[in-house]
Design a protein around this motif. Structure first.
Motif, PDB file in Angstrom:
ATOM      1  N   SER A  68      -0.156   1.215   2.378  1.00 13.78           N
ATOM      2  CA  SER A  68      -1.119   1.962   1.376  1.00 13.78           C
ATOM      3  C   SER A  68      -1.671   3.171   1.864  1.00 13.78           C
ATOM      4  O   SER A  68      -1.762   3.998   1.133  1.00 13.78           O
ATOM      5  CB  SER A  68      -2.383   0.917   1.438  1.00 13.78           C
ATOM      6  OG  SER A  68      -2.011  -0.088   0.890  1.00 13.78           O
ATOM      7  N   GLU A  72      -1.506   6.661  -0.530  1.00 14.83           N
ATOM      8  CA  GLU A  72      -2.511   7.571  -0.765  1.00 14.83           C
ATOM      9  C   GLU A  72      -2.336   8.788  -0.186  1.00 14.83           C
ATOM     10  O   GLU A  72      -2.826   9.700  -0.880  1.00 14.83           O
ATOM     11  CB  GLU A  72      -3.983   6.752  -0.070  1.00 14.83           C
ATOM     12  CG  GLU A  72      -4.188   5.425  -0.707  1.00 14.83           C
ATOM     13  CD  GLU A  72      -5.722   5.250  -0.417  1.00 14.83           C
ATOM     14  OE1 GLU A  72      -6.560   5.779  -0.946  1.00 14.83           O
ATOM     15  OE2 GLU A  72      -5.801   4.184   0.570  1.00 14.83           O
ATOM     16  N   THR A  76      -2.668  11.788  -3.263  1.00 15.02           N
ATOM     17  CA  THR A  76      -3.954  12.417  -3.483  1.00 15.02           C
ATOM     18  C   THR A  76      -3.837  13.773  -2.703  1.00 15.02           C
ATOM     19  O   THR A  76      -2.805  13.933  -1.799  1.00 15.02           O
ATOM     20  CB  THR A  76      -4.889  11.307  -2.834  1.00 15.02           C
ATOM     21  OG1 THR A  76      -4.959  10.943  -1.703  1.00 15.02           O
ATOM     22  CG2 THR A  76      -5.036  10.086  -3.616  1.00 15.02           C
ATOM     23  N   VAL A 101      -5.700  -1.359  -3.948  1.00 14.42           N
ATOM     24  CA  VAL A 101      -5.165   0.265  -3.803  1.00 14.42           C
ATOM     25  C   VAL A 101      -4.580   0.404  -4.853  1.00 14.42           C
ATOM     26  O   VAL A 101      -4.596   1.531  -5.518  1.00 14.42           O
ATOM     27  CB  VAL A 101      -4.491   0.317  -2.354  1.00 14.42           C
ATOM     28  CG1 VAL A 101      -4.006   1.737  -2.284  1.00 14.42           C
ATOM     29  CG2 VAL A 101      -5.557   0.090  -1.343  1.00 14.42           C
ATOM     30  N   LEU A 105      -5.482   3.368  -7.508  1.00 11.91           N
ATOM     31  CA  LEU A 105      -4.721   4.804  -7.417  1.00 11.91           C
ATOM     32  C   LEU A 105      -4.261   4.906  -8.993  1.00 11.91           C
ATOM     33  O   LEU A 105      -4.158   6.121  -9.438  1.00 11.91           O
ATOM     34  CB  LEU A 105      -3.652   4.658  -6.523  1.00 11.91           C
ATOM     35  CG  LEU A 105      -3.966   4.645  -5.122  1.00 11.91           C
ATOM     36  CD1 LEU A 105      -2.571   4.810  -4.300  1.00 11.91           C
ATOM     37  CD2 LEU A 105      -4.701   6.061  -4.686  1.00 11.91           C
TER      38      LEU A 105
END
Length: 293
Positions: A68, A72, A76, A101, A105
């Motif tokens: 995860s 990310e 991001t 998550v 997202l």
């Protein structure tokens, strides 16, 4: 032909990216280590030095990274997918991450004008190489159908299982079943060997009956030989079982056998087997029975 950006060329990612090339797509790949990118370029693909460079012209973006936080980090931030992908692009996350998550997202992707689906895969390294992965997909049904021709380049069983995060929930169940099955196969092999039974003959007959399963088909031969080259590492399966137990706790679901298998996977990791294939649960089963070869 679709313009695809592929992020993450690990044990699963590299053969998946190669299969997308074979399917006729234009694939640009990036990876933390340059060596895998160079290998992909040697196979006829294109390489990029950053996520931003890889995704800028892509119609479809695929991420295949370990956990995860890795997803990310890739999507991001100033250098991530959301900041540099074109409006309307489809982002397919083939990683195995927490369902919550994935949901969060997907919402962030929508805010950035990107259409997200979570599409974790099952089938291991062999399935990735053969292009026969099973893919459980969460997200908007129309987006899933639009992405299906790309998914068909890497898998043969592609099922839309529900809204965002659903693919990751089904993958968590998959990892629970796989880990439990490997553990039972490992215990069976230790049991059979202790009684002097021909293991290859035993596996042949077991695989043909109600006890038959994909672990016996794909893993038993190498387990008998004591070969544990990683197709899917114990470290990663340990991470996945953490996802299972956490999601089960949040839902108020009791998984007694799953909890034990999670502890056994952790024990194998603590014994130094984390970099080995998850079939190295056999080594743990041998250790705790005092039958180590």
């Amino acid at each position: 032909m679709t313009n695809i950006a592929f992020i993450g060329l690990g044990i699963m990612g590299l053969p998946m990216a190669k299969n997308l090339l074979k399917a006729g797509h234009d694939v640009v790949a990036t990876n933390r280590s340059q060596g895998k990118v160079d290998q992909f370029v040697a196979e006829g693909g294109k390489g990029a030095g950053s996520v931003a460079e890889a995704v800028k012209d892509a119609d479809v973006i695929i991420t295949m990274v370990p956990d995860s936080p890795d997803v990310e980090a890739v999507v991001t931030g100033e250098g991530g997918v959301f900041a540099h992908a074109k409006q309307g692009a489809i982002w397919i996350d083939a990683s195995t991450i927490r369902p919550d998550v994935a949901q969060r997202l997907a919402e962030q992707a929508a805010e950035a004008g990107i259409r997200a689906i979570d599409a974790p895969v099952s089938g291991g390294e062999a399935g990735a190489i053969e292009g026969t992965l099973s893919i459980m997909v969460g997200g908007d049904a129309d987006v899933v159908e639009e992405a299906r021709p790309v998914l068909e380049g890497v898998g043969t069983t592609i099922v839309h299982v529900g809204p965002a995060g659903s693919g990751q929930t089904v993958k968590a169940a998959n990892q629970l079943i796989v880990a439990g099955t490997i553990q039972l196969v490992a215990e069976s092999l230790v049991f059979l060997e202790a009684h002097g039974v021909d293991l290859e003959a035993a596996v042949q007959v077991l695989a043909g009956g109600l006890a038959g399963n994909r672990i016996l088909d794909r893993k038993a031969a190498s387990m008998i030989k004591g070969e544990f080259a990683p197709g899917f590492r114990i470290d990663l399966h340990h991470k996945d079982l953490g996802i299972v137990t956490s999601a089960a706790r949040e839902a108020g679901v009791i998984l007694p056998v799953g909890a034990i298998v999670a502890q056994l996977m952790n024990s194998a990791r603590q014994r130094g087997y984390g970099s080995l294939d998850h079939s190295a649960l056999l080594k743990l089963a041998q250790d705790i029975s005092g039958k180590t070869n």
